[in-house]
Design an enzyme around this catalytic site. Structure first.
Site, PDB file in Angstrom:
ATOM      1  CG  HIS A   1      -1.475   5.556  -0.104  1.00  0.00           C
ATOM      2  ND1 HIS A   1      -2.290   6.129   0.881  1.00  0.00           N
ATOM      3  CD2 HIS A   1      -2.350   4.430  -0.511  1.00  0.00           C
ATOM      4  CE1 HIS A   1      -3.563   5.323   0.931  1.00  0.00           C
ATOM      5  NE2 HIS A   1      -3.513   4.311   0.099  1.00  0.00           N
ATOM      6  CG  ASP A   2       6.082   7.274  -3.150  1.00  0.00           C
ATOM      7  OD1 ASP A   2       5.960   8.433  -3.050  1.00  0.00           O
ATOM      8  OD2 ASP A   2       6.735   6.854  -3.953  1.00  0.00           O
TER       9      ASP A   2
ATOM     10  CG  ASP B   1      -9.239 -12.302  -0.366  1.00  0.00           C
ATOM     11  OD1 ASP B   1     -10.530 -12.763  -0.553  1.00  0.00           O
ATOM     12  OD2 ASP B   1      -8.297 -12.649  -1.258  1.00  0.00           O
TER      13      ASP B   1
ATOM     14  CD  GLU C   1       7.751  12.279  -5.181  1.00  0.00           C
ATOM     15  OE1 GLU C   1       6.773  11.312  -4.681  1.00  0.00           O
ATOM     16  OE2 GLU C   1       7.824  13.476  -4.695  1.00  0.00           O
TER      17      GLU C   1
ATOM     18  NE  ARG D   1      -3.579   1.826   2.393  1.00  0.00           N
ATOM     19  CZ  ARG D   1      -4.405   2.552   3.446  1.00  0.00           C
ATOM     20  NH1 ARG D   1      -3.685   1.932   4.699  1.00  0.00           N
ATOM     21  NH2 ARG D   1      -5.274   3.381   3.460  1.00  0.00           N
TER      22      ARG D   1
ATOM     23  CB  SER E   1       6.328  12.792  -1.866  1.00  0.00           C
ATOM     24  OG  SER E   1       5.506  12.064  -2.305  1.00  0.00           O
TER      25      SER E   1
ATOM     26  CG  ASN F   1      -1.363   8.817   3.123  1.00  0.00           C
ATOM     27  OD1 ASN F   1      -1.825   7.900   2.629  1.00  0.00           O
ATOM     28  ND2 ASN F   1      -0.310   9.700   2.501  1.00  0.00           N
TER      29      ASN F   1
ATOM     30  CB  VAL G   1       0.484  11.866  -3.393  1.00  0.00           C
ATOM     31  CG1 VAL G   1       0.516  13.257  -2.988  1.00  0.00           C
ATOM     32  CG2 VAL G   1      -0.834  11.296  -2.809  1.00  0.00           C
TER      33      VAL G   1
ATOM     34  CG  ASP H   1      -5.163 -15.878  -3.409  1.00  0.00           C
ATOM     35  OD1 ASP H   1      -5.703 -14.757  -3.071  1.00  0.00           O
ATOM     36  OD2 ASP H   1      -5.292 -17.040  -2.943  1.00  0.00           O
TER      37      ASP H   1
ATOM     38  CG  HIS I   1      -8.026  -3.951  -1.993  1.00  0.00           C
ATOM     39  ND1 HIS I   1      -8.925  -3.072  -2.250  1.00  0.00           N
ATOM     40  CD2 HIS I   1      -7.230  -3.083  -1.509  1.00  0.00           C
ATOM     41  CE1 HIS I   1      -8.543  -1.782  -2.024  1.00  0.00           C
ATOM     42  NE2 HIS I   1      -7.318  -1.516  -1.564  1.00  0.00           N
TER      43      HIS I   1
ATOM     44  CB  SER J   1      -7.805 -15.702   0.921  1.00  0.00           C
ATOM     45  OG  SER J   1      -6.795 -15.665   0.030  1.00  0.00           O
TER      46      SER J   1
HETATM   47  C1  HEM Z   1      -9.040   1.592  -6.459  1.00  0.00           C
HETATM   48  C2  HEM Z   1      -8.860   2.437  -5.230  1.00  0.00           C
HETATM   49  C3  HEM Z   1      -8.468   1.972  -3.993  1.00  0.00           C
HETATM   50  C4  HEM Z   1      -9.058   2.541  -2.816  1.00  0.00           C
HETATM   51  C5  HEM Z   1     -10.378   3.258  -2.684  1.00  0.00           C
HETATM   52  C6  HEM Z   1      -8.519   1.909  -1.772  1.00  0.00           C
HETATM   53  C7  HEM Z   1      -8.849   2.189  -0.492  1.00  0.00           C
HETATM   54  C8  HEM Z   1      -8.286   1.528   0.607  1.00  0.00           C
HETATM   55  C9  HEM Z   1      -8.602   1.439   1.864  1.00  0.00           C
HETATM   56  C10 HEM Z   1      -9.803   2.514   2.429  1.00  0.00           C
HETATM   57  C11 HEM Z   1      -8.187   0.631   2.719  1.00  0.00           C
HETATM   58  C12 HEM Z   1      -7.989   0.300   4.217  1.00  0.00           C
HETATM   59  C13 HEM Z   1      -7.424   1.440   5.109  1.00  0.00           C
HETATM   60  C14 HEM Z   1      -7.972   1.313   6.440  1.00  0.00           C
HETATM   61  O1  HEM Z   1      -8.950   1.023   6.717  1.00  0.00           O
HETATM   62  O2  HEM Z   1      -7.283   1.029   7.470  1.00  0.00           O
HETATM   63  C15 HEM Z   1      -7.051  -0.057   1.749  1.00  0.00           C
HETATM   64  C16 HEM Z   1      -6.195  -0.837   2.243  1.00  0.00           C
HETATM   65  C17 HEM Z   1      -5.201  -1.472   1.319  1.00  0.00           C
HETATM   66  N1  HEM Z   1      -5.022  -0.995  -0.112  1.00  0.00           N
HETATM   67 FE1  HEM Z   1      -6.218  -0.008  -1.026  1.00  0.00          FE
HETATM   68  N2  HEM Z   1      -7.455   1.134  -2.290  1.00  0.00           N
HETATM   69  C18 HEM Z   1      -7.227   1.228  -3.574  1.00  0.00           C
HETATM   70  C19 HEM Z   1      -6.515   0.770  -4.378  1.00  0.00           C
HETATM   71  C20 HEM Z   1      -5.180   0.135  -4.016  1.00  0.00           C
HETATM   72  C21 HEM Z   1      -3.898  -0.195  -4.858  1.00  0.00           C
HETATM   73  C22 HEM Z   1      -4.236   0.283  -6.394  1.00  0.00           C
HETATM   74  C23 HEM Z   1      -3.216  -0.939  -3.966  1.00  0.00           C
HETATM   75  C24 HEM Z   1      -1.535  -1.418  -4.516  1.00  0.00           C
HETATM   76  C25 HEM Z   1      -1.361  -1.812  -5.507  1.00  0.00           C
HETATM   77  C26 HEM Z   1      -3.836  -0.960  -2.685  1.00  0.00           C
HETATM   78  C27 HEM Z   1      -3.390  -1.705  -1.652  1.00  0.00           C
HETATM   79  C28 HEM Z   1      -4.006  -1.817  -0.464  1.00  0.00           C
HETATM   80  C29 HEM Z   1      -3.237  -2.772   0.645  1.00  0.00           C
HETATM   81  C30 HEM Z   1      -2.255  -3.687   0.317  1.00  0.00           C
HETATM   82  C31 HEM Z   1      -4.360  -2.597   1.657  1.00  0.00           C
HETATM   83  C32 HEM Z   1      -3.961  -3.251   3.003  1.00  0.00           C
HETATM   84  C33 HEM Z   1      -3.246  -2.233   3.980  1.00  0.00           C
HETATM   85  C34 HEM Z   1      -2.907  -3.019   5.083  1.00  0.00           C
HETATM   86  O3  HEM Z   1      -3.493  -4.052   5.717  1.00  0.00           O
HETATM   87  O4  HEM Z   1      -2.306  -2.385   6.072  1.00  0.00           O
HETATM   88  N3  HEM Z   1      -4.837  -0.448  -2.844  1.00  0.00           N
HETATM   89  N4  HEM Z   1      -6.944   0.338   0.665  1.00  0.00           N
END
Ligand code: HEM
Length: 331
Positions: A71-72, A248, A79, A67, A81, A99, A75, A256, A197, A251
């Site tokens: 997020h890098d 997920d 790089e 993640r 930031s 963040n 925005v 996967d 996710h 899982s």
């Molecule tokens: C499509 C738009 C996306 C939205 C709206 C979104 C939003 C979110 C939100 C709200 C969370 C949970 C935050 C929390 O409750 O603490 C999350 C977790 C996560 N996101 Fe996304 N996300 C998106 C796309 C992505 C992308 C493109 C990636 C990576 C390539 C990503 C990787 C992750 C990962 C791995 C987590 C779990 C983080 C953890 O367990 O610490 N997400 N995301």
């Protein structure tokens, strides 16, 4: 003749503008795989070793690292930031609301320190984020792609830039597509990268409105499977912040294609996950990845390709930016 000359020069100016407007998107000029082969040949091995150690102690760090790179990149480009601390001029990206649940900064710092011991001042924090994301996925499921490197680190990080660049979890499919398109990413990239996710979790706070106040009338999102919604409500109370739930279900520590099955069964946790069913291209992909005969087919390849594309957003290369000595501070 004069008119012709004017037309030619306007055409030329338009071409230049077109080229410049593309620069901050998925350009990636200056990146290549094996960028550190000569200047720091062990960089990738050191990164992998450090990340393996961290993940073996706490598997949830894999999701955090994946993640961080996302997020890098969204925005100011990839790089680093996102790693910078606030300055007296103001809050940094990491202080921005979206963040606040980012984790894994200390793992990136450990990788940076270990690499600095071998080759000081060579490997950027932005590249470490890209490598860490790949290693995290590889260590949790075996999906692998070659990471292009050669990024340099930026010097600016502003919390006010978060909300206008990152997608919100309550975005509908139109907003998601627009957000990704603004970074040069397609619908396919959207559905494939949402597959991130497959690991990690979201908090009760994040899903509270979806469970208890979806349209402002104390209602639950009808797109969420009712049995799943009741299970979530048992642990996540109105206005609650914790616990966290697997993105997920069942899982969330394995990278996967299982996430797509959850989405198809209306058991995707976020509104943005469920929204993948609202466009014909993204829905078709979810369907293909969740149908037993085709599930998982090419997901690893697709994911690697889209991650590579994401990793090119707004990169600083050549003599732009710097190689930070410490990832949280500009030199
Ligand atoms: C499509 C738009 C996306 C939205 C709206 C979104 C939003 C979110 C939100 C709200 C969370 C949970 C935050 C929390 O409750 O603490 C999350 C977790 C996560 N996101 Fe996304 N996300 C998106 C796309 C992505 C992308 C493109 C990636 C990576 C390539 C990503 C990787 C992750 C990962 C791995 C987590 C779990 C983080 C953890 O367990 O610490 N997400 N995301």
């Amino acid at each position: 003749m004069a008119v012709q000359k004017r037309v030619v020069s306007i055409f030329f100016i338009q071409l230049v503008l077109l080229a410049v407007s593309g620069l901050n998107r998925v350009d990636g000029a200056g990146l290549r795989t094996g960028y550190y082969d000569e200047s720091c040949p062990d960089a990738e091995t050191i990164a992998l070793k450090t990340i393996r150690k961290a993940i073996s102690k706490d598997v949830t760090l894999a999701a955090a690292l994946l993640r961080l790179h996302f997020h890098d990149c969204f925005v100011r480009g990839c790089e680093a930031s996102v790693l910078l601390n606030a300055t007296k001029e103001g809050d940094a990206e990491k202080d921005g609301f979206l963040n606040l649940s980012l984790r894994g900064f200390d793992v990136i710092d450990d990788v940076k320190s270990a690499i600095e011991k071998s080759c000081p001042g060579v490997v950027s924090c932005a590249d470490i984020l890209a490598l860490a994301a790949r290693d995290a996925v590889q260590l949790t499921g075996g999906l692998f792609w070659k990471v292009e490197t050669g990024r340099r680190d930026g010097r600016i990080s502003l919390s006010k830039e978060i909300d206008v660049n990152l997608p919100f979890s309550n975005f509908n499919i139109t907003q998601l597509k627009q957000n990704f398109a603004s970074k040069g990413l397609t619908k396919k990239d959207l559905v494939v990268l949402s597959g991130a996710h497959t690991i990690g979790s979201a908090s009760c706070f994040t899903i509270n409105t979806r469970l208890y106040n979806f349209t402002g009338r104390s209602d639950t999102d009808p797109a969420l499977d009712p049995t799943f919604a009741s299970e979530l409500k048992k642990k996540c109370k109105p206005g609650g912040i914790l616990p966290v739930f697997e993105l997920d279900q069942g899982s969330s520590t394995i990278s996967d294609a299982h996430f797509y099955k959850a989405v198809r069964q209306n058991r995707g946790l976020l509104i943005s996950d469920a929204a993948l069913l609202d466009d014909h291209v993204t829905r078709a992909y979810v369907k293909r990845q969740s149908t037993s005969a085709t599930a998982g087919a090419n997901f690893g390849r697709d994911f690697g390709k889209s991650m590579e594309k994401m990793g090119r957003i707004g990169v600083l290369t050549g003599n732009k930016g710097e190689i930070r000595q410490r990832c949280a501070l500009v030199n």
